[in-house]
Design an enzyme around this catalytic site. Structure first.
Site, mmCIF file in Angstrom:
data_model
loop_
_atom_site.group_PDB
_atom_site.id
_atom_site.type_symbol
_atom_site.label_atom_id
_atom_site.label_comp_id
_atom_site.label_asym_id
_atom_site.label_seq_id
_atom_site.Cartn_x
_atom_site.Cartn_y
_atom_site.Cartn_z
ATOM 1 N N ARG A 72 56.029 -40.755 36.391
ATOM 2 C CA ARG A 72 55.178 -41.848 36.877
ATOM 3 C C ARG A 72 55.663 -42.102 38.296
ATOM 4 O O ARG A 72 56.785 -42.551 38.491
ATOM 5 C CB ARG A 72 55.334 -43.088 35.994
ATOM 6 C CG ARG A 72 54.795 -42.863 34.573
ATOM 7 C CD ARG A 72 54.863 -44.120 33.716
ATOM 8 N NE ARG A 72 54.169 -43.909 32.445
ATOM 9 C CZ ARG A 72 54.754 -44.007 31.254
ATOM 10 N NH1 ARG A 72 56.022 -44.329 31.149
ATOM 11 N NH2 ARG A 72 54.056 -43.806 30.158
ATOM 12 N N GLY A 102 46.816 -40.005 31.441
ATOM 13 C CA GLY A 102 46.149 -41.263 31.112
ATOM 14 C C GLY A 102 45.329 -41.798 32.276
ATOM 15 O O GLY A 102 45.227 -41.158 33.330
ATOM 16 N N THR A 126 47.016 -39.402 25.610
ATOM 17 C CA THR A 126 47.980 -40.488 25.376
ATOM 18 C C THR A 126 47.951 -40.829 23.906
ATOM 19 O O THR A 126 46.868 -40.881 23.302
ATOM 20 C CB THR A 126 47.661 -41.761 26.190
ATOM 21 O OG1 THR A 126 48.424 -42.847 25.635
ATOM 22 C CG2 THR A 126 46.201 -42.163 26.161
ATOM 23 N N ASP A 128 48.315 -43.583 22.709
ATOM 24 C CA ASP A 128 47.779 -44.944 22.523
ATOM 25 C C ASP A 128 46.282 -44.945 22.164
ATOM 26 O O ASP A 128 45.786 -45.917 21.606
ATOM 27 C CB ASP A 128 47.987 -45.777 23.791
ATOM 28 C CG ASP A 128 49.454 -45.871 24.185
ATOM 29 O OD1 ASP A 128 50.316 -45.576 23.336
ATOM 30 O OD2 ASP A 128 49.731 -46.217 25.344
ATOM 31 N N ASP A 130 43.787 -45.344 24.153
ATOM 32 C CA ASP A 130 43.236 -46.555 24.771
ATOM 33 C C ASP A 130 42.491 -46.259 26.075
ATOM 34 O O ASP A 130 42.350 -47.134 26.922
ATOM 35 C CB ASP A 130 44.364 -47.564 25.039
ATOM 36 C CG ASP A 130 45.399 -47.030 26.014
ATOM 37 O OD1 ASP A 130 45.369 -45.824 26.326
ATOM 38 O OD2 ASP A 130 46.238 -47.822 26.482
ATOM 39 N N ARG A 172 51.335 -49.588 23.282
ATOM 40 C CA ARG A 172 51.280 -50.542 24.411
ATOM 41 C C ARG A 172 50.441 -51.756 23.991
ATOM 42 O O ARG A 172 50.802 -52.419 23.044
ATOM 43 C CB ARG A 172 50.707 -49.861 25.655
ATOM 44 C CG ARG A 172 51.355 -50.361 26.951
ATOM 45 C CD ARG A 172 50.772 -49.678 28.152
ATOM 46 N NE ARG A 172 51.249 -48.319 28.338
ATOM 47 C CZ ARG A 172 52.371 -48.004 28.978
ATOM 48 N NH1 ARG A 172 53.126 -48.938 29.486
ATOM 49 N NH2 ARG A 172 52.731 -46.744 29.113
ATOM 50 N N GLN A 252 57.395 -41.167 17.876
ATOM 51 C CA GLN A 252 55.931 -41.008 17.730
ATOM 52 C C GLN A 252 55.315 -40.143 18.825
ATOM 53 O O GLN A 252 54.197 -39.674 18.706
ATOM 54 C CB GLN A 252 55.238 -42.386 17.795
ATOM 55 C CG GLN A 252 55.641 -43.312 16.686
ATOM 56 C CD GLN A 252 55.387 -44.768 17.041
ATOM 57 O OE1 GLN A 252 54.349 -45.312 16.716
ATOM 58 N NE2 GLN A 252 56.330 -45.406 17.705
HETATM 59 O O1 F6P Z 1 51.600 -44.865 26.697
HETATM 60 C C1 F6P Z 1 52.401 -44.191 25.782
HETATM 61 C C2 F6P Z 1 53.583 -45.058 25.383
HETATM 62 O O2 F6P Z 1 54.376 -44.335 24.476
HETATM 63 C C3 F6P Z 1 53.232 -46.434 24.811
HETATM 64 O O3 F6P Z 1 52.821 -46.382 23.477
HETATM 65 C C4 F6P Z 1 54.515 -47.179 25.029
HETATM 66 O O4 F6P Z 1 54.283 -48.570 25.105
HETATM 67 C C5 F6P Z 1 54.990 -46.619 26.341
HETATM 68 O O5 F6P Z 1 54.363 -45.352 26.517
HETATM 69 C C6 F6P Z 1 56.466 -46.440 26.436
HETATM 70 O O6 F6P Z 1 56.741 -46.060 27.733
HETATM 71 P P1 F6P Z 1 58.120 -45.375 28.167
HETATM 72 O O7 F6P Z 1 58.147 -43.999 27.584
HETATM 73 O O8 F6P Z 1 58.055 -45.352 29.647
HETATM 74 O O9 F6P Z 1 59.190 -46.230 27.596
#
Ligand code: F6P
Length: 320
Positions: A72, A102, A126, A128, A130, A172, A252
């Site tokens: 990111r 995403g 993703t 999610d 979403d 999320r 997950q």
């Molecule tokens: O968007 C995918 C996701 O796994 C979400 O379900 C979760 O809230 C977030 O990313 C976690 O982000 P990171 O891997 O940056 O902790």
């Protein structure tokens, strides 16, 4: 010969690797020279771009995560870094991009298109689920199966020990994983952002259920509700049952992609190459009612996701 670069961006999701493999092989078949961008947007800025070899995409189909890696990147918000990224592509003669990720990644690539006129096609990926405008995002089926297996295992210990387990799923702000998992694993309680919950009626329902013989409880909580700990102590106090919280977390996101995610990856990748080949410039590949199509990025960027009403209808009773 025109060139297409393929990248993964944002949170990794199972299905990214088969999508990369298919995008490389299918674009080559259509007469393009495929390139790979490693490390997502960061790698685009840092010039981690090379022509895809056959070895790059062999033996990756069954692997979880993304072999191209991801990131990111805050730097991509700045024009000077996007300009560097553009120059990297220019040097290699790359004039089209497929981004698997995403909606944040799609917006970034759309800004890049507006700056430098590099067309892109986005493949939604993703866990999610979403992303507005598409019923399905790569990685969701694999994540649901990981959750199903985890909940089934936890139910084994819940039944053996007459306990309650609260299981927090990712997503999320979206409750799709929680709702689908609650239905598919037969949970007794569900707390998700899209459903109003009522602890008083949950108490009444479960006290009656326990009086009739129920000796364990599974509750699924979406991370977006932030209710995991609260619900766990609420169960201990109100239902007089020993309760434990399990936060499933990043487990997950991993795992070998399921058959559905592998096949969906192939179909998304073919549609993405075809979309660029047809001259589309900034489209997202979407899957709705069993059909693939393209939708302009603005329709995705300006919309908010909504869950299918029948899913909410099927599960609403678990929140009451
Ligand atoms: O968007 C995918 C996701 O796994 C979400 O379900 C979760 O809230 C977030 O990313 C976690 O982000 P990171 O891997 O940056 O902790």
């Amino acid at each position: 010969m025109e060139s297409i670069a393929i990248m993964t961006s944002g949170g990794d999701a199972a299905g990214m690797n088969p999508a990369v493999k298919c995008a490389v092989e299918y674009s080559r078949k259509k007469g393009y020279k495929p390139f790979l961008i490693r490390d997502g947007l960061r790698g685009l800025i840092d010039g981690k771009i090379s022509e895809a070899t056959r070895a790059d995409v062999s033996g990756i189909l069954h692997r979880g995560g993304t072999v191209l890696r991801s990131s990111r990147s805050e730097r991509f918000f700045q024009y000077e870094h996007r300009k560097t990224a553009y120059e990297n592509l220019q040097k290699l003669g790359i004039n089209k991009i497929i981004v698997i990720g995403g909606d944040g990644s799609f917006r970034a690539l759309n800004q890049f298109y507006e700056d430098f006129n590099i067309p892109f096609a986005g493949i939604p990926a993703t866990i999610d689920n979403d992303i507005p405008g598409t019923d399905y995002c790569l990685g969701v089926d694999t994540a649901l199966n990981v959750i199903r297996e985890s909940v089934d295992s936890i139910r084994d210990t819940a039944t053996s020990f007459s306990r309650a387990f609260v299981i927090e799923t990712m997503g999320r702000h979206c409750g799709y994983l929680a709702i689908t998992s609650a239905l598919s694993s037969g949970a007794e309680i569900l707390i998700a952002p899209e459903l109003e919950h009522d602890l008083d009626s949950i108490r009444e329902r479960l006290i009656e259920d326990c009086a009739a013989g129920r000796d364990h409880i599974i509750a699924i909580v979406a991370e977006g509700t932030n209710m995991g700990e609260k619900l766990t102590s609420w169960i201990t106090t109100n239902l007089k049952m020993d309760a434990r919280l399990t936060v499933l977390g990043h487990v997950q996101r991993g795992g070998s992609p399921t058959v559905r995610d592998r096949i969906m990856a192939y179909k998304f990748a073919v549609a993405a190459v075809d979309s660029l080949d047809a001259g589309n410039t900034n489209q997202i590949i979407v899957f709705n009612d069993g059909n693939f199509g393209c939708t302009p990025i603005n329709e995705v960027a300006d919309a908010t996701y909504t869950l299918a009403p029948e899913l909410l209808k099927l599960s609403a009773h678990l929140a009451k």
